[in-house]
Design a protein around this motif. Structure first.
Motif, PDB file in Angstrom:
ATOM      1  N   UNK A   6     -15.374   9.441 -10.004  1.00 32.05           N
ATOM      2  CA  UNK A   6     -16.041  10.732 -10.173  1.00 32.05           C
ATOM      3  C   UNK A   6     -17.537  10.655  -9.966  1.00 32.05           C
ATOM      4  N   UNK A   7     -18.034   9.509  -9.513  1.00 28.04           N
ATOM      5  CA  UNK A   7     -19.483   9.312  -9.375  1.00 28.04           C
ATOM      6  C   UNK A   7     -19.913   9.333  -7.918  1.00 28.04           C
ATOM      7  N   UNK A   8     -21.099   9.882  -7.684  1.00 26.33           N
ATOM      8  CA  UNK A   8     -21.731   9.798  -6.375  1.00 26.33           C
ATOM      9  C   UNK A   8     -22.488   8.481  -6.296  1.00 26.33           C
ATOM     10  N   UNK A   9     -22.296   7.760  -5.211  1.00 26.24           N
ATOM     11  CA  UNK A   9     -22.950   6.461  -5.065  1.00 26.24           C
ATOM     12  C   UNK A   9     -23.568   6.343  -3.683  1.00 26.24           C
ATOM     13  N   UNK A  10     -24.454   5.349  -3.541  1.00 30.75           N
ATOM     14  CA  UNK A  10     -25.061   5.085  -2.232  1.00 30.75           C
ATOM     15  C   UNK A  10     -25.009   3.588  -1.965  1.00 30.75           C
ATOM     16  N   UNK A  11     -24.826   3.245  -0.685  1.00 31.40           N
ATOM     17  CA  UNK A  11     -24.806   1.851  -0.314  1.00 31.40           C
ATOM     18  C   UNK A  11     -26.174   1.246  -0.591  1.00 31.40           C
ATOM     19  N   UNK A  12     -26.212  -0.035  -0.851  1.00 31.69           N
ATOM     20  CA  UNK A  12     -27.420  -0.799  -1.190  1.00 31.69           C
ATOM     21  C   UNK A  12     -27.816  -0.582  -2.647  1.00 31.69           C
ATOM     22  N   UNK A  13     -27.921   0.689  -3.075  1.00 32.85           N
ATOM     23  CA  UNK A  13     -28.304   0.971  -4.461  1.00 32.85           C
ATOM     24  C   UNK A  13     -27.155   0.699  -5.425  1.00 32.85           C
ATOM     25  N   UNK A  14     -25.953   1.176  -5.084  1.00 34.16           N
ATOM     26  CA  UNK A  14     -24.826   1.094  -6.016  1.00 34.16           C
ATOM     27  C   UNK A  14     -23.739   0.118  -5.580  1.00 34.16           C
ATOM     28  N   UNK A  15     -23.712  -0.247  -4.312  1.00 34.34           N
ATOM     29  CA  UNK A  15     -22.704  -1.214  -3.865  1.00 34.34           C
ATOM     30  C   UNK A  15     -23.168  -1.872  -2.570  1.00 34.34           C
ATOM     31  N   UNK A  16     -22.561  -3.001  -2.272  1.00 31.67           N
ATOM     32  CA  UNK A  16     -22.806  -3.685  -1.003  1.00 31.67           C
ATOM     33  C   UNK A  16     -21.472  -3.877  -0.288  1.00 31.67           C
ATOM     34  N   UNK A  17     -21.549  -4.085   1.017  1.00 37.27           N
ATOM     35  CA  UNK A  17     -20.346  -4.283   1.825  1.00 37.27           C
ATOM     36  C   UNK A  17     -20.357  -5.677   2.436  1.00 37.27           C
ATOM     37  N   UNK A  18     -19.186  -6.288   2.506  1.00 42.06           N
ATOM     38  CA  UNK A  18     -19.018  -7.566   3.181  1.00 42.06           C
ATOM     39  C   UNK A  18     -17.692  -7.560   3.912  1.00 42.06           C
ATOM     40  N   UNK A  19     -17.426  -8.578   4.695  1.00 43.94           N
ATOM     41  CA  UNK A  19     -16.155  -8.642   5.423  1.00 43.94           C
ATOM     42  C   UNK A  19     -15.702 -10.081   5.532  1.00 43.94           C
ATOM     43  N   UNK A  20     -14.485 -10.266   6.040  1.00 41.90           N
ATOM     44  CA  UNK A  20     -13.941 -11.612   6.212  1.00 41.90           C
ATOM     45  C   UNK A  20     -14.296 -12.200   7.572  1.00 41.90           C
ATOM     46  N   UNK A  21     -15.263 -11.588   8.259  1.00 40.89           N
ATOM     47  CA  UNK A  21     -15.696 -12.063   9.572  1.00 40.89           C
ATOM     48  C   UNK A  21     -17.133 -12.565   9.482  1.00 40.89           C
ATOM     49  N   UNK A  79     -15.954  -4.390  -1.081  1.00 42.93           N
ATOM     50  CA  UNK A  79     -16.976  -3.540  -1.694  1.00 42.93           C
ATOM     51  C   UNK A  79     -17.316  -4.135  -3.053  1.00 42.93           C
ATOM     52  N   UNK A  80     -18.591  -4.447  -3.264  1.00 42.98           N
ATOM     53  CA  UNK A  80     -19.033  -5.057  -4.525  1.00 42.98           C
ATOM     54  C   UNK A  80     -20.029  -4.133  -5.215  1.00 42.98           C
ATOM     55  N   UNK A  81     -19.708  -3.746  -6.443  1.00 41.20           N
ATOM     56  CA  UNK A  81     -20.572  -2.832  -7.195  1.00 41.20           C
ATOM     57  C   UNK A  81     -21.867  -3.539  -7.601  1.00 41.20           C
ATOM     58  N   UNK A  82     -22.936  -2.743  -7.752  1.00 41.39           N
ATOM     59  CA  UNK A  82     -24.200  -3.227  -8.282  1.00 41.39           C
ATOM     60  C   UNK A  82     -24.879  -2.066  -9.004  1.00 41.39           C
ATOM     61  N   UNK A  83     -25.990  -2.324  -9.662  1.00 45.97           N
ATOM     62  CA  UNK A  83     -26.689  -1.255 -10.353  1.00 45.97           C
ATOM     63  C   UNK A  83     -26.025  -0.922 -11.676  1.00 45.97           C
ATOM     64  N   UNK A  84     -26.324   0.283 -12.207  1.00 45.14           N
ATOM     65  CA  UNK A  84     -25.860   0.631 -13.556  1.00 45.14           C
ATOM     66  C   UNK A  84     -24.825   1.747 -13.595  1.00 45.14           C
ATOM     67  N   UNK A  85     -24.260   2.103 -12.439  1.00 44.69           N
ATOM     68  CA  UNK A  85     -23.243   3.165 -12.433  1.00 44.69           C
ATOM     69  C   UNK A  85     -21.827   2.605 -12.419  1.00 44.69           C
ATOM     70  N   UNK A  86     -21.595   1.620 -11.568  1.00 44.71           N
ATOM     71  CA  UNK A  86     -20.233   1.139 -11.337  1.00 44.71           C
ATOM     72  C   UNK A  86     -20.182  -0.375 -11.493  1.00 44.71           C
ATOM     73  N   UNK A  87     -18.944  -0.874 -11.598  1.00 40.83           N
ATOM     74  CA  UNK A  87     -18.760  -2.318 -11.724  1.00 40.83           C
ATOM     75  C   UNK A  87     -17.464  -2.708 -11.043  1.00 40.83           C
TER      76      UNK A  87
END
Length: 425
Positions: free
Chosen positions: A183-198, A213-221
């Protein structure tokens, strides 16, 4: 015994005619039954005018998005007006009393009930415990259950997998997946980072890529992963707009329709050749192009001009082109003169004229015309429809004796030859 039966009869329990009704309950819960909801995510924070005395309405406002998310977990199409919910003090449904979030967390109990006259969801939940966060703290929402459907992106072979992680379509899909889950609005870099298996420095190629997708910041985990498919882009189509086909001058088949004309193999082969000349590509009708015309498909063919339209389809070619063909009435079938006969004319030998002159003799010509008509039913004329020859040298002077005349058909009425003898006296 009679007395016993009378007693049993008074209670409807006689041995005959008795009916037993057994309630059947297989305990199956419908997919849209609110009873299936067992938990509601706590709000990240509760906004209150007075954190020492938070009202029911303030709690309900804080819970609104998460309650809707919980309902959509069993009925994806559910909207806020498909149900109602209320907040209580305990699991027994005791009326809510204001809670103090200034000094610590507080437990409340939420009950969701299907709206009247709505069928999207049914029945109601139990009293579901939700722990409200203390003022000034934020409860991070877990993204572990978030999902993203396969995006089937085009593999940009000129870019790396690191570039793929910056793709806005991919980022938007992750943001949407997180919002659906938390239910939360998030933004890449601020709230999560992206990675891949390549390896990030490798160039993209067709195949499956696992995104993390890896959470960061204080909204999500938490983290979650999903797969996307990279596909090679379809080759660019070649235009057929400049293709040409010369007039085929086909025979008009008056027993067939214009729809049948479009199936004519000579016509199709000419179109295929025209497209190949323009594009260098081999194509087939139906798969790569369709044919149409300026005539009604159900009308029978007739002599005249027909405009053919070629329309590209599939992934090889694009565009359209038109060309004209002429339908001609087929020439009438020729009749054979092989069986024609002419009786001996017994002409006078004109010794002052040649045998070439004999072939111009009108009596002889009329006899041949009559013989051909008798055989074929057709009116003919010398030179136009047949020629005459003989077994004598054309320059020799006529003399008494037998001459063999040869009639040879020409033109489009008759065919073949026949011979007959005449006597010069």
């Amino acid at each position: 015994m009679k007395r016993l039966l009378a007693i049993l009869g008074a209670f409807g329990l006689t041995a005959t005619g008795a009916t037993t009704v057994v309630a059947c309950n297989n305990n199956k819960v419908a997919d849209n039954d609110l009873a299936k909801i067992k938990s509601i995510t706590a709000p990240a924070a509760v906004t209150a005018a007075n954190s020492e005395s938070v009202t029911k309405e303030e709690v309900k406002t804080a819970l609104a998005a998460n309650v809707l998310s919980a309902v959509q977990g069993i009925a994806k199409t559910a909207k806020a007006d498909d149900f109602t919910y209320d907040v209580f003090k305990d699991s027994k449904g005791t009326a809510y009393s204001n809670v103090n979030l200034k000094t610590g967390t507080a437990d409340v109990y939420v009950k969701i009930t299907a709206a009247k006259d709505k069928k999207v969801v049914i029945n109601s939940t139990g009293y579901i415990k939700v722990t409200l966060p203390k003022e000034g703290t934020v409860v991070k929402q877990s993204i572990a259950g978030a999902t993203v459907t396969d995006l089937k992106l085009a593999a940009n072979t000129g870019q790396t997998y690191a570039d793929l992680l910056k793709d806005q379509t991919l980022i938007d899909a992750v943001v949407a997946g997180i919002k659906t889950e938390t239910g939360l609005d998030t933004t890449v870099t601020t709230d999560f980072t992206l990675g891949s298996n390549k390896a990030g420095t490798d160039n993209q190629a067709a195949g499956t890529v696992t995104i993390t997708v890896t959470a960061k910041g204080n909204k999500i985990e938490g983290t979650f992963t999903f797969d996307i498919t990279l596909e090679l882009p379809a080759p660019s189509k070649k235009s057929i707009a400049g293709a040409t086909v010369t007039d085929l001058k086909l025979a008009a088949n008056t027993g067939q329709t214009y729809a049948d004309l479009l199936k004519d193999q000579t016509l199709i082969d000419a179109v295929v050749a025209g497209i190949k000349t323009e594009t260098g590509l081999d194509t087939t009708v139906t798969t790569d192009f369709t044919l149409g015309s300026n005539k009604a498909g159900t009308d029978n063919q007739a002599a005249g001009t027909v405009t053919i339209t070629v329309t590209a389809k599939g992934n090889k070619i694009e565009g359209t082109f038109t060309f004209d063909i002429t339908l001609e009435l087929p020439a009438p079938s020729k009749k054979s003169i092989a069986g024609a006969t002419v009786t001996d004319l017994k002409l006078a030998a004109n010794t002052g004229q040649t045998y070439a002159d004999l072939l111009k003799d009108q009596t002889l010509i009329d006899a041949v015309v009559a013989g051909i008509k008798t055989e074929t039913g057709l009116d003919t004329t010398v030179t136009t429809d047949f020629t005459l020859g003989s077994n004598k040298a054309g320059t020799d002077n006529q003399a008494a004796g037998t001459v063999t005349i040869t009639v040879t058909a020409k033109g489009n009425k008759i065919e073949g030859t026949f011979t007959f003898d005449i006597t010069l006296t």
